[in-house]
Scaffold this motif. Structure first.
Motif, short mmCIF file in Angstrom:
data_model
loop_
_atom_site.label_atom_id
_atom_site.label_comp_id
_atom_site.label_asym_id
_atom_site.label_seq_id
_atom_site.Cartn_x
_atom_site.Cartn_y
_atom_site.Cartn_z
N UNK A 60 0.94 -1.34 0.14
CA UNK A 60 -0.17 0.00 0.11
C UNK A 60 0.88 1.35 0.15
N UNK A 61 1.90 1.25 0.70
CA UNK A 61 2.98 2.30 0.70
C UNK A 61 4.23 1.88 0.58
N UNK A 86 -1.51 -3.44 4.10
CA UNK A 86 -2.77 -2.42 4.52
C UNK A 86 -2.32 -2.58 6.13
N UNK A 88 -5.06 -0.22 7.86
CA UNK A 88 -6.66 -0.24 8.09
C UNK A 88 -7.05 0.56 9.32
N UNK B 248 -4.09 3.59 1.09
CA UNK B 248 -4.22 2.19 1.39
C UNK B 248 -5.47 1.58 1.60
N UNK B 249 -6.41 2.65 2.49
CA UNK B 249 -7.86 2.13 2.92
C UNK B 249 -8.68 2.41 1.57
N UNK B 251 -7.50 1.78 -1.45
CA UNK B 251 -7.25 0.81 -2.46
C UNK B 251 -7.98 -0.54 -1.70
N UNK B 252 -8.21 -0.71 -0.61
CA UNK B 252 -8.89 -1.76 0.08
C UNK B 252 -10.16 -1.79 0.03
N UNK B 254 -11.89 0.17 1.38
CA UNK B 254 -12.38 0.44 3.06
C UNK B 254 -13.17 1.93 3.17
N UNK B 433 -14.48 3.27 7.93
CA UNK B 433 -14.13 1.76 7.50
C UNK B 433 -15.33 1.08 7.25
N UNK B 438 -13.61 -5.37 5.07
CA UNK B 438 -13.27 -6.29 6.46
C UNK B 438 -14.45 -6.68 7.28
#
Lengths: 90, 613
Positions: A60-61, A86, A88, B248-249, B251-252, B254, B433, B438
């Motif tokens: 992710x990074x 991730x 999250x 990242x979130x 991309x998920x 989320x 989220x 998730x």
């Protein structure tokens, strides 16, 4: 997945740190999640991921010498690379 | 030697302007620890189901916990609890900065505010000196300006302050409590409860050293864990704060996007997330007391002039809710909106939820611009977003009057289709989220004590390797696994409940602060000699007590639901085709694991086993 480090015949050496859940990709002969690697000329982060058997889509990074970069960034001798999957949280 | 407790609670009755000190023996703290545990105990014992959240009979409980004796990284937290004006059930929110440690050092384990002052007032706690003062000259000021002025006028050096802005004064249901101008008890509308009591601020100075059982051991733990957490977070959370997770979130799948209707938005996340955030906003870390991470952001915007501001920058939740959820990708405009919310004193999560929901309703024709004062709000429409933040916080006709009591009353007025579109559980807006990314979040949101919350249970981090081996979560969890999600959700809820009650920061888990370190710290402070089982049972006891508070207020299985959209998979992105499934069966398993009956009510044998009385 774990695998042995590929020690190649050149002089480039970088430090790699695998964050959190990426620990499962630690090379079998690395003592911790931070380890040194020797790499070939003109290797990108993406190519390093292949070498470590880390799927690109879970990264992710990427921090290279304290700067966030893309996987197309080229690695140089002495670089300090940190890979994040991730998180999250937050 | 001490136990980390003064065994004293300060009770302030604003109706009668009386102040009393009450003895609360260590046996009570052994059961409920502090923070949200003690807040739930007070609500269970003292606030009945008929009492409205904004009525005098509601109680506002400010409580640190035992770890505020530690001066340890992560130990700046405290909680505020009350019946929530948004949900009508157990409400709780945590903040950091310096206030919780100051209250603990003043010689009290908690502060209970009851009644309502006849006129705007503020409270000063200066060690043993307690004073209710006139706050008329500060009423109408925003939270930051009132903090500055009250502190300057009070003439007490190095004091810490909780304030409300105009939103709390106006009893906007999503009003928050602002702590030392950089931390926020954001969720559940506790600022509105404070406003309903005519209480503008609570200023605290404490100069006493909390007596602990083994100071040498505690000093050793503090030193070691400080180094560990710093080493594990310095490369990301310290440099970039929570905005680090934005890309990242997204991309998920989320991060809520387009009012939860879109799976991801990479081009927007790129602009809002790091490194752009850190570079554009010149972001620097800002720490709560004793913290080695410093995840809060100090930012400064000088250009364009219309967004000029200096102060706390948006965190991930604000980026997700005011940004992705509204398709608004201007990080400077977003920072300005975030600052407006901070100053007015409203929860950025709910604010972003209201705005995204409104955009969606307008697009689908469930609402007209006439419903919101003639403003033709579009996706990403930053000018109208800013205007509507002003409208809500000042309760202006249109948007302000429509949303003043929360998203459910607003959606109910708009009709069944709008109500179906509102992203909430029990009236509280979902945070940033997504349970479709998730699956363990599904049960967490449906059954959480305050409603859906990203920190009262953060099971999604188990997929990232931030595990709780002491509680049985000892391997990375597949994010699309429903089968065992009841176990993962329950264990992270208990962990969240524990951290809210000993009062510690859950971000320390990212730095390697395990439950074992928490136990070691707790024992060094209290001398209780607890086992891990003792601590885990305390967490379960408190979570169950919070459920009993909610049962008293009418909650049962019918309320443990999720918005319809969470059961609608996307057709694109990394979670394409995925959504929580077989939810009712999972809920059955969750109730069984908890020792609750099929209607979600804790069984009498479970209550007895946990020693709840």
């Amino acid at each position: 997945m774990v695998k042995k480090l590929m020690h190649q015949h050149n002089t480039k050496s970088i430090s790699v740190k695998l964050h959190a859940s990426l620990g499962q990709y630690k090379p079998i002969d690395a003592d911790s999640l931070t380890f040194d690697m020797k790499i070939s000329e003109e290797m990108t982060v993406l190519e390093l991921l292949v070498l470590l058997s880390i799927p690109n889509e879970i990264i992710k990074m990427i921090s290279l010498n304290d700067k966030l970069v893309k996987s197309t960034a080229t690695l140089s001798d002495g670089d300090r690379l940190i890979l994040f999957s991730t998180i999250a949280g937050g | 030697m001490g136990s980390g407790y003064w065994e004293k609670v300060l009770r302030v009755d604003l109706s009668t302007a009386t102040v009393t000190e009450e003895v609360v023996p260590v046996d009570v703290w052994k059961k409920y620890l502090g923070g949200g545990g003690y807040g739930a105990k007070v609500l269970y014992d003292e606030v009945d189901e008929q009492t409205g959240a904004l009525e005098e009979g509601n109680k506002l409980i400010f409580a640190p916990g035992p770890l505020q004796a530690a001066k340890q990284t992560g130990a700046a937290k405290f909680t505020v609890a009350a019946k929530s004006p948004i949900t009508g059930i157990y409400g709780e929110s945590a903040a950091g900065a310096g206030w919780g440690m100051a209250l603990k050092s003043s010689g009290f384990d908690a502060l209970i505010i009851q009644g309502a002052a006849a006129q705007p007032s503020y409270l000063v706690i200066n060690d043993n000196s307690i004073e209710i003062r006139d706050a008329k000259k500060y009423w109408g000021l925003d939270a930051f300006d009132s903090s500055d002025q009250i502190l300057a006028d009070a003439g007490i050096d190095k004091a810490s302050i909780c304030t409300i802005g105009q939103a709390g004064e106006n009893k906007v249901a999503i009003a928050c409590i602002v702590v030392d101008k950089h931390s926020f008890a954001g969720r559940c509308g506790l600022g509105a409860v404070m406003g309903s009591k005519n209480l503008k601020a609570v200023l605290v100075k404490g100069s006493k050293k909390v007596p602990v059982h083994d100071q040498d051991k505690l000093t050793e733990i503090n030193r070691d864990i400080g180094k560990t957490v710093h080493e594990n977070t310095k490369d990301w959370l310290r440099i970039h704060g929570t905005p680090f997770v934005e890309i990242g979130c997204d991309s998920d799948g989320d991060t809520p996007t387009r009012n939860w209707q879109q799976a991801h938005w990479p081009e927007g996340a790129e602009k809002l997330g790091c490194p752009n955030y850190t570079d554009e906003l010149k972001a620097k870390p800002h720490s709560c007391n004793s913290c080695v991470i410093g995840c809060h952001r100090d930012i400064e915007i000088t250009e364009p002039a219309e967004y000029a501001m200096k102060g706390p920058g948006p965190e991930y939740e604000s980026l997700g809710m005011l940004g992705n959820n509204c398709l608004m990708d201007d990080v400077k405009a977003l920072s300005f909106m975030n600052d407006l919310c901070n100053r007015y004193g409203v929860d950025c999560i709910s604010m972003g939820s209201f705005l995204g929901f409104t955009m969606d309703c307008l697009e689908k024709g469930y609402m007209s611009p006439d419903d919101i004062g003639g403003r033709n709000l579009q996706w990403g429409d930053k000018d109208n977003m800013i205007a509507l933040i002003h409208d809500l916080c000042n309760v202006k006709p249109g948007f302000g009057e429509l949303f003043v009591n929360g998203i459910v009353p607003a959606a109910t007025k708009l009709g069944d289709k709008a109500l179906e579109l509102a992203p909430h559980v029990k009236g509280l807006d979902l945070p940033a989220h997504d349970p479709r990314a998730f699956f363990s979040l599904a049960l967490n949101y449906a059954t959480g004590s305050v409603g859906p919350h990203h920190e009262r249970g953060n099971p999604q981090v188990a997929t990232a390797g931030f595990l709780l081996p002491e509680a049985g979560v000892d391997s990375v969890v597949d994010r699309f696994e429903m089968e065992n999600s009841e176990f993962v959700a329950a264990k992270y809820q208990d962990y969240g409940t524990l951290t809210q009650s000993v009062c510690h920061c859950k971000f320390m888990l990212f730095g390697g602060y395990s439950m074992s370190v928490m136990l070691e710290s707790l024992n060094a402070i209290t001398g209780w000699g607890w086992s891990m089982e003792d601590m885990l049972q305390a967490a379960e006891r408190i979570f169950t007590l919070q459920r009993l508070v909610n049962v008293k207020y009418g909650v049962d299985r019918k309320d443990d639901t999720l918005p319809k959209v969470i059961f609608e998979p996307s057709v694109e992105g990394s979670r394409a085709g995925k959504c929580p499934h077989d939810f009712e069966a999972a809920l059955d398993r969750y109730y069984d694991l908890r020792g609750w009956d099929e209607n979600g009510i804790p069984k009498s044998e479970k209550i007895t086993e946990l020693g709840i009385s």
